[in-house]
Design a protein around this motif. Structure first.
Motif: not given
Length: 207
Positions: A126-129, A133-136
């Motif tokens: 999970l990325i807190h941009g 917000i992304f899940r990769i």
């Protein structure tokens, strides 16, 4: 920041004084990763994160990653170490390197501005941009992304990104609250309500 993994001690730190292609650096790195888009970027990388792998007290590999974009530092949730790999966020990119060699496996841009922090969830990341917000996947493929009304930075001190038991709770710049599940589906949308100021009549002002 130091992290023990198997028989290795892995140290991750900022090296803001490192200069690309200079023989005068206090430390020379075996591997230098710099994915420049423009020739002038070489002279002004925003962030420079170094990784050193030690085994039984001896250094066996090292690398430095330089990037241009929203500046990042090394602190909690700046990297993930698992399955003989390290995933590290720098500016708006994620780099995946092999442990212990620190050979590059992949690097990819995600948020347009800055990847603020990363978290492991199940077998994904999970990325807190700043913008999204992304899940990769750990191979760098986007599973989903989620954006709000404003950036995911809150100046009122409210935690912008909180992983709960089955949801992710988010607050944007304006303190609007969002709750999403781990599939990126929005469950709650709670806009911040700002009370309107009641305008006094002229006779109330001078009365």
């Amino acid at each position: 920041m130091k992290h023990n993994y198997k028989n290795f001690e892995i140290e991750i730190l900022d090296n803001p004084n490192y200069i690309l292609n200079s023989v005068n650096n206090l430390k020379q790195y075996e591997k230098v990763y710099f994915d420049e888009k423009h020739p002038e970027d070489e002279f002004c990388p925003t962030s420079k994160h170094a990784i050193t792998v030690n085994k039984f007290g001896s250094e066996i590999s090292n690398a430095i990653i330089c990037e241009v974009g929203g500046g990042t530092g090394i602190y909690e949730n700046a990297f993930i170490i698992d399955n003989d790999k390290i995933w590290i966020r720098i500016c708006n990119k994620i780099y995946c390197l092999e442990i212990p060699s620190l050979d590059l496996i992949w690097n990819k841009e995600f948020d347009t501005f800055t990847n603020l922090s990363i978290y492991q969830h199940e077998n994904d990341i999970l990325i807190h941009g700043e913008l999204e917000i992304f899940r990769i996947t750990k191979e760098g493929n986007i599973v989903w992304s989620f954006g709000g009304r404003d950036i995911w930075v809150n100046i009122e001190g409210i935690p912008e990104f909180t992983i709960e038991e089955s949801t992710i709770r988010l607050f944007d710049f304006e303190s609007n609250e969002y709750v999403i599940d781990f599939n990126g589906n929005q469950i709650e949308d709670n806009p911040r309500i700002i009370p309107k100021k009641i305008k006094k009549k002229w006779w109330q002002i001078f009365g």
